[in-house]
Write a protein that holds these residues in place. Structure first.
Motif, PDB file in Angstrom:
ATOM      1  N   ARG A 149      -6.798   2.384   1.584  1.00 32.83           N
ATOM      2  CA  ARG A 149      -7.271   1.368   2.539  1.00 32.83           C
ATOM      3  C   ARG A 149      -8.787   1.217   2.447  1.00 32.83           C
ATOM      4  O   ARG A 149      -9.309   0.094   2.500  1.00 32.83           O
ATOM      5  CB  ARG A 149      -6.839   1.741   3.956  1.00 32.83           C
ATOM      6  N   LYS A 150      -9.496   2.323   2.307  1.00 35.93           N
ATOM      7  CA  LYS A 150     -10.958   2.271   2.173  1.00 35.93           C
ATOM      8  C   LYS A 150     -11.350   1.490   0.924  1.00 35.93           C
ATOM      9  O   LYS A 150     -12.232   0.622   0.961  1.00 35.93           O
ATOM     10  CB  LYS A 150     -11.518   3.695   2.113  1.00 35.93           C
ATOM     11  N   ALA A 189      -6.003  -6.560   4.521  1.00 37.64           N
ATOM     12  CA  ALA A 189      -4.965  -5.612   4.929  1.00 37.64           C
ATOM     13  C   ALA A 189      -3.585  -6.241   4.710  1.00 37.64           C
ATOM     14  O   ALA A 189      -3.412  -7.451   4.879  1.00 37.64           O
ATOM     15  CB  ALA A 189      -5.133  -5.223   6.381  1.00 37.64           C
ATOM     16  N   ARG A 238     -10.746  -2.239   1.551  1.00 41.07           N
ATOM     17  CA  ARG A 238     -11.789  -2.835   2.403  1.00 41.07           C
ATOM     18  C   ARG A 238     -13.082  -3.037   1.629  1.00 41.07           C
ATOM     19  O   ARG A 238     -13.713  -4.086   1.721  1.00 41.07           O
ATOM     20  CB  ARG A 238     -12.062  -1.941   3.617  1.00 41.07           C
ATOM     21  N   PRO A 257       0.801  -1.229   0.000  1.00 37.75           N
ATOM     22  CA  PRO A 257       0.000   0.000   0.000  1.00 37.75           C
ATOM     23  C   PRO A 257       0.833   1.277   0.000  1.00 37.75           C
ATOM     24  O   PRO A 257       0.419   2.274  -0.576  1.00 37.75           O
ATOM     25  CB  PRO A 257      -0.849  -0.116   1.266  1.00 37.75           C
TER      26      PRO A 257
END
Length: 78
Positions: free
Chosen positions: A58-59, A68, A62, A43
């Motif tokens: 990250r959003k 993750a 998800r 990431p």
């Protein structure tokens, strides 16, 4: 006065056309981010190479079922 109306109409048309192009480019960038995460690019590197923040990446991960990333090695003080 007609010139100003014509100029405003032309500017509005240009704005709307670029808005569509911008949204298309945004969707392409999102897809590229997701593809990169899925093949294991970290990431931090994805953030560095993309126009998006780490939080947004990250959003996206998800929302798209991408787990993750495991934590990196712990840093020690020198």
């Amino acid at each position: 006065m007609a010139d100003e109306r014509d100029a405003l109409t032309a500017a509005t048309r240009q704005y709307e056309q670029t808005e569509v192009a911008h949204e298309s480019a945004r969707q392409q960038a999102i897809q590229a981010v997701l593809d990169a995460l899925r093949v294991g690019i970290g990431p931090a590197e994805v953030e560095r190479l993309s126009p998006f923040s780490g939080a947004y990446i990250r959003k996206l991960a998800r929302e798209n079922g991408i787990p993750a990333a495991p934590p990196g090695p712990k840093r020690t003080s020198a």
